[in-house]
Structures are given as structure tokens and as C-alpha cells.
Design a protein around this motif. Structure first.
Motif, PDB file in Angstrom:
ATOM      1  N   LYS A  71       0.829  -1.207   0.000  1.00 30.34           N
ATOM      2  CA  LYS A  71       0.000   0.000   0.000  1.00 30.34           C
ATOM      3  C   LYS A  71       0.866   1.261   0.000  1.00 30.34           C
ATOM      4  O   LYS A  71       0.673   2.162  -0.808  1.00 30.34           O
ATOM      5  N   THR A  72       1.836   1.295   0.921  1.00 26.31           N
ATOM      6  CA  THR A  72       2.710   2.464   0.979  1.00 26.31           C
ATOM      7  C   THR A  72       3.518   2.603  -0.309  1.00 26.31           C
ATOM      8  O   THR A  72       3.726   3.709  -0.814  1.00 26.31           O
ATOM      9  N   THR A  73       3.931   1.463  -0.851  1.00 23.52           N
ATOM     10  CA  THR A  73       4.694   1.485  -2.104  1.00 23.52           C
ATOM     11  C   THR A  73       3.877   2.123  -3.227  1.00 23.52           C
ATOM     12  O   THR A  73       4.410   2.899  -4.036  1.00 23.52           O
TER      13      THR A  73
ATOM     14  N   PRO B 224       2.664  10.775   5.142  1.00 25.84           N
ATOM     15  CA  PRO B 224       3.342   9.502   5.397  1.00 25.84           C
ATOM     16  C   PRO B 224       2.771   8.797   6.618  1.00 25.84           C
ATOM     17  O   PRO B 224       2.104   9.411   7.449  1.00 25.84           O
ATOM     18  N   GLN B 225       3.064   7.500   6.672  1.00 24.97           N
ATOM     19  CA  GLN B 225       2.546   6.658   7.753  1.00 24.97           C
ATOM     20  C   GLN B 225       3.057   7.137   9.115  1.00 24.97           C
ATOM     21  O   GLN B 225       2.336   7.171  10.090  1.00 24.97           O
ATOM     22  N   GLN B 226       4.371   7.490   9.170  1.00 22.47           N
ATOM     23  CA  GLN B 226       4.905   8.078  10.409  1.00 22.47           C
ATOM     24  C   GLN B 226       4.773   9.582  10.275  1.00 22.47           C
ATOM     25  O   GLN B 226       4.854  10.112   9.169  1.00 22.47           O
TER      26      GLN B 226
ATOM     27  N   LEU C 134      -3.287   9.690   1.699  1.00 21.53           N
ATOM     28  CA  LEU C 134      -3.249   9.612   3.160  1.00 21.53           C
ATOM     29  C   LEU C 134      -2.927   8.180   3.581  1.00 21.53           C
ATOM     30  O   LEU C 134      -3.698   7.264   3.339  1.00 21.53           O
ATOM     31  N   ASP C 135      -1.774   8.004   4.190  1.00 20.64           N
ATOM     32  CA  ASP C 135      -1.318   6.669   4.580  1.00 20.64           C
ATOM     33  C   ASP C 135      -1.639   6.435   6.053  1.00 20.64           C
ATOM     34  O   ASP C 135      -0.917   6.886   6.934  1.00 20.64           O
ATOM     35  N   GLU C 136      -2.732   5.763   6.301  1.00 19.60           N
ATOM     36  CA  GLU C 136      -3.209   5.479   7.665  1.00 19.60           C
ATOM     37  C   GLU C 136      -3.199   6.719   8.550  1.00 19.60           C
ATOM     38  O   GLU C 136      -2.558   6.744   9.607  1.00 19.60           O
TER      39      GLU C 136
END
Ligand SMILES: Nc1ncnc2c1ncn2[C@@H]1O[C@H](COP(=O)(O)OP(=O)(O)OP(=O)(O)O)[C@@H](O)[C@H]1O
Ligand SMILES: [Mg+2]
Lengths: 257, 262
Positions: B42-44, B78-80, B154-156
Motif C-alpha cells: 500500500k505504501t509502495t 506519510p505513515q509516520q 493519506l497513509d493510515e
């Protein structure tokens, strides 16, 4: 969080009390020892050193301290500027980095102080020669520390900047430079005592004025107390400069606390 | 319209591609959720969309032209959170606008307004270390909205929030989406969140991912949480969970085989 930093402050104060107490103890032992040995030209008592400092206060604080401080400041600032310039260039160009970084880490091990006599050959007993000693002593540390600081930038942050459309210059000024700021302060704080040592050694070799030169002339007169008095001043100078740096650091890096 | 055509992508030093022949379409102004097992890519997918990675094959088009021709069309969260610790909350939110050289005064106003909307009024001058994980995530979210792209990736974004804050931010995001006319791609692990927010849910399946399974959400744009209880919505939720579980099992099997090879 607040309670925690409060606790830290108490332990910090406690630690300071302990170290000051220990220092007083050492001075007392020294005083006692020199009274026992009773040969002031071998081991002058602390009180004799302070007395000598007081007697020659005008000469020491108005002539020699400013001379040494000038060398430390000029040499130190130039070393930082030069070191920062190298670090920035190396961070910018991977090619330069690969060429210079190994070289720099090797040159760090050269006892630069021993090169001082060579510098006398080149520059004579001049202000410039003493400043160059201070520059050489610090330049490599500053460069390597800053390079490491830039390199500690997190890849994810760089990528985020790229998604905002930041070019290399913006990535550098807005991300890599602030990231390396703590390293700059570390380098500066290490540089201060080494600059003072470098300046004193250079003056020791021969100079019109300066605490190192004063200390040497006392040695030639077998005046042990007079020899140690300027060393006290040198130590105080280094401690004072680092205290100022510490203040600046706390001001500039409030976010760290 | 955002289009991915037959994308293939392999990370360097990884033998097997993450994506092979992946295609995807998102209408302009639509809200699309992406779910998939951890490590499914997903992030990729987002990294490809925002230009941090280049596909080996295939094309990414926005309104028919290649994305490479467009400068930061996408805003990536980003996720973080990746906040800059040396900047205050407000300066962090202003960061994308500062990078894009927008006038400081206006950027600051916009940042403050955005912070108020994510419930962080009064925190402008604090440093990130003084914030909880959920608060940091909201700052990061506000920053993303200030980056000004037409597509939000939007990543999580809500993964670190407690359920109450999460629900109110979900509702807030839906509201924003209706007004902003932005395309939103939304990665989440939470099936219910995906259904509640989006018009369609995409599921990444397979190793490598060769295609996406597409599930339209049977709810109107104007929706409320009660609609989640309607039978066809509840069925969709169960279907998605079942699919993810079978994928997770397949993934375990795949990882076993992978480690066996090495
Ligand atoms: N920089 C990289 N180099 C090599 N492999 C990577 C890299 N980044 C991710 N991977 C691999 O690619 C796969 C997909 O990673 P990705 O981060 O896209 O997963 P994800 O679906 O976002 O997972 P999660 O839900 O846990 O965030 C994983 O197997 C991961 O190990
Ligand atoms: Mg991920």
C-alpha cells in the motif's frame, strides 16, 4: 514531563555540589602535600599560585590574557568557518565526500601540535602562525562532526521535503542544517579547550605576549607558582567560553530540552 | 482522473516484484480507500504516485498526461508523522507552504485555521515532543492539507487516534472532502473506516499484486454512521474481512515459501 525535568535539575545540582566539593578536597590535599614537601620550586601550594596570580594581575589580565584570547578567537572562528565550508561542500558533492572523508579521518590522528615548530619556520613568531596552529588543531574535528551531522538526516524526512517540491538547496537549509545543529555545538565545545591548548603551545614556542609565553618565562626563572598561575587562567578561559556556548545552545535548541 | 496502467515495480535487491500489471482508476474528486494485508504494497503504491519511486513498466496518468509533467500534484501524508522536532507545531504545518515560497503571513493564518479544525487550537507554539502520538498525527494531517495538491494520499492518517477522536475526524474529513473537490486516496487497516469514508474500496491481493479487487460502497455521499448498520453495508464489511483473512493466510504461506528459498 515537568516533574521529570525538575528531578533532573535536582540531580544536576547535586552532581555540581559533589564535583565542587571534590575539587575543594583536591586543592586541600595539594596544599597539604606541598606543605609536607616544603620545596615551593617543585610543588608550589595553591595559595602560592593564587598569590602569584594576584601580584601579577595587571600583566596577566591586561596584556597576556587578551593576546591569548585573540589567538583563540581568531583561530577558532576561522577553523569553524573553514570546517563548515568543507563539510557543506562534501555534503553537497558525493564525489568530494568519497575523496576527502577517508583522508580527513586519517589526518585527525596527526598530532598537529607537533607541527607547530614547522609553522614557526614558515610564518615566524607571528600572530598568524599561532592562529594557524589553532585552525589546524580544530579544522578536522569540525568538518567530520558536521559531515556526520548532515548525514544523520532521516531519509524519510528528505523524501517528505521532496514531495513538497523542495529542491536540494531547500532540503539543505530547511532540513539538513537544523539536523546537524547539535553536532555543530558538540564540535564547538570540543574545539574550545583544544584552541586554548593550541594557542598556549604556540605561544610557548615564542611570542611577544600571551599566557603561554608568560608561563614559559616563569619556567626559565624557576618560578613554579608563576608557571601555574596562567594555566589557571587558561582553564578558566576554556570553561567560560564553553559556558557561553552552553547558553547559546540552550537558546537555539529550545525544542530539545 | 488518476490512472495507473499496467504498473510493474520491484524494489532494488528484492527478487520478486511488488506490483506486476497493476491498474487503477480514481475519478477526479472521488474518495477511494485502499486496504490490504500488512506488507502488501500500500505504501509502495503511494510512493509511486508521488514520484518517490519510478515504475519499471506502465504509466501513471493524471487527466491523460503523465505525472512526471506535473509538479507536486499529490499531497502525501506519510505513515509516520515525520514532524520536524526543531519547528513549532505551527511552523511544521506551514512547512509545505514555506517550501513553495508562499507569503509567510498568509501561510501562518492558514496553518492556524487548519490546526483549529483538527482540534489543536492553542498548540501552535508548542514543539512536537510535547504532543501525544495522536496529536502529532493530526498536525501531520493538517500539514498535508496545506501542501495544496489536487490528490491527497493519506497513509493510515488516523491509526494512532483513540476511537472517539478518530470518528470525529472521519466525519470532519468527509465534510472537507465534499467542499474541497480533491481526490482522496486513503490507506487504512480498518475495514469499517474504509467503508464509512469512501465511494469505493480497493483491495490489494496476491504476491506480486497483479490487480485490485474493487468494491463500490452502497451509500450516498451524504452519509451517517447509522448507515453502516444497513444490511448491504454490513455484508460488504463481512465480505471484505473474509477476503483480507484469506489474503493474510496466503501471505503467511508466501512468506514461509520465501524464507524457505533464502
Ligand atoms: N525500501 C525498500 N526496499 C526493499 N523492500 C521494501 C522497501 N520498502 C518496502 N519494502 C517491501 O515491500 C513490501 C511492501 O511494503 P509497503 O511498505 O508498501 O507495505 P504496506 O502495505 O504499506 O504495509 P503496512 O500495512 O504494514 O504499512 C514489503 O514486503 C516490504 O518489505
Ligand atoms: Mg504502509
Amino acid at each position: 514531563m515537568k516533574a521529570e525535568s525538575g528531578e533532573n535539575r535536582i540531580t544536576g545540582r547535586k552532581r555540581r555540589v559533589i564535583s565542587i566539593g571534590f575539587l575543594i578536597l583536591l586543592v586541600l590535599i595539594w596544599e597539604l602535600l606541598s606543605a609536607l614537601i616544603a620545596r615551593p620550586f617543585l610543588l608550589p601550594s595553591p595559595s602560592a599560585v593564587f598569590q602569584s596570580l594576584w601580584e601579577h594581575r595587571e600583566e596577566i589580565f591586561l596584556t597576556h590574557l587578551p593576546a591569548t584570547f585573540g589567538v583563540v578567537l581568531a583561530g577558532g572562528l576561522l577553523a569553524v568557518l573553514l570546517g563548515a565550508a568543507f563539510a557543506v561542500a562534501m555534503d553537497w558533492s558525493p564525489w568530494l565526500m568519497r575523496a576527502l572523508y577517508p583522508l580527513l579521518t586519517v589526518t585527525q590522528t596527526i598530532p598537529v601540535m607537533c607541527l607547530a615548530p614547522v609553522l614557526v619556520l614558515w610564518f615566524g613568531y607571528t600572530f598568524r602562525m599561532r592562529a594557524v596552529v589553532v585552525i589546524l588543531v580544530n579544522f578536522f574535528t569540525v568538518t567530520v562532526d558536521l559531515c556526520d551531522g548532515f548525514a544523520s538526516t532521516r531519509q524519510e524526512r528528505t523524501e517528505l521535503m521532496r514531495t513538497f517540491g523542495a529542491g536540494r538547496l531547500q532540503q539543505f537549509t530547511m532540513l539538513r542544517m537544523p539536523t546537524a545543529l547539535p553536532n555543530l555545538f558538540t564540535a564547538l565545545k570540543i574545539s574550545v579547550p583544544w584552541s586554548v591548548i593550541g594557542a598556549a603551545v604556540a605561544e610557548w614556542l615564542g611570542a611577544p605576549a600571551g599566557l603561554g609565553m608568560y608561563s614559559r618565562s616563569c619556567m626559565l626563572n624557576l618560578d613554579a607558582a608563576g608557571l601555574l598561575a596562567p594555566l589557571m587562567v587558561l582553564t578558566a578561559l576554556a570553561l567560560g567560553m564553553n559556558a557561553v556556548l552552553g547558553l547559546a545552545e540552550r537558546k537555539l535548541m529550545r525544542w530539545k530540552a | 482522473m488518476l490512472t495507473l496502467e499496467n504498473i510493474r515495480f520491484t524494489y532494488p535487491n528484492a527478487g520478486i516484484p511488488i506490483f506486476d500489471g497493476l491498474s487503477l482508476q480514481a475519478e477526479r474528486g472521488s474518495f477511494v480507500s485502499i486496504i490490504g494485508a500488512s506488507g502488501s504494497g500500500k505504501t509502495t503504491l503511494f510512493r509511486l504516485l508521488n514520484g518517490l519511486e519510478q515504475p519499471e513498466a506502465g504509466r501513471i496518468l493524471i487527466d491523460g498526461e503523465p505525472v512526471t509533467a506535473r509538479k507536486h500534484f499529490a499531497s502525501y501524508m506519510p505513515q509516520q508523522d515525520l514532524l520536524f522536532p526543531w519547528l513549532t507545531v505551527e511552523k511544521n504545518v506551514m512547512l509545505p507552504m514555506t517550501v513553495q515560497k508562499q507569503p509567510a503571513e498568509r501561510s501562518a493564518d492558514k496553518a492556524r485555521a487548519m490546526l483549529a479544525q483538527v482540534g489543536l487550537a492553542g498548540w501552535e507554539d508548542h514543539y512536537p515532543r510535547e504532543l501525544s502520538g495522536g496529536m502529532r498525527q493530526r498536525v501531520s494531517f493538517a500539514r498535508t492539507l496545506c501542501a495544496g495538491g489536487d490528490v491527497l494520499l493519506l497513509d493510515e492518517p488516523f491509526s494512532a487516534l483513540d476511537s472517539i477522536t478518530r470518528i470525529s475526524l472521519q466525519e470532519w474529513l468527509l465534510d472537507q472532502w465534499r467542499h474541497l473537490e480533491k481526490t482522496i486516496l486513503f490507506i487504512t487497516h480498518d475495514v469499517e473506516e474504509a467503508i464509512f469514508l469512501s465511494q469505493k474500496v480497493l483491495v490489494l491481493t496476491g504476491h506480486p499484486v497483479t490487480g485490485l479487487q474493487e468494491f463500490p460502497v452502497p451509500m450516498p455521499a451524504e452519509r451517517s454512521r447509522e448507515m453502516l448498520l444497513e444490511p448491504q453495508v454490513a455484508r460488504l464489511k463481512e465480505d471484505l474481512i473474509a477476503l483480507l483473512r484469506s489474503e493474510a493466510k496466503a501471505g503467511e504461506q508466501y512468506n514461509l515459501n520465501e524464507s524457505g528459498i533464502r
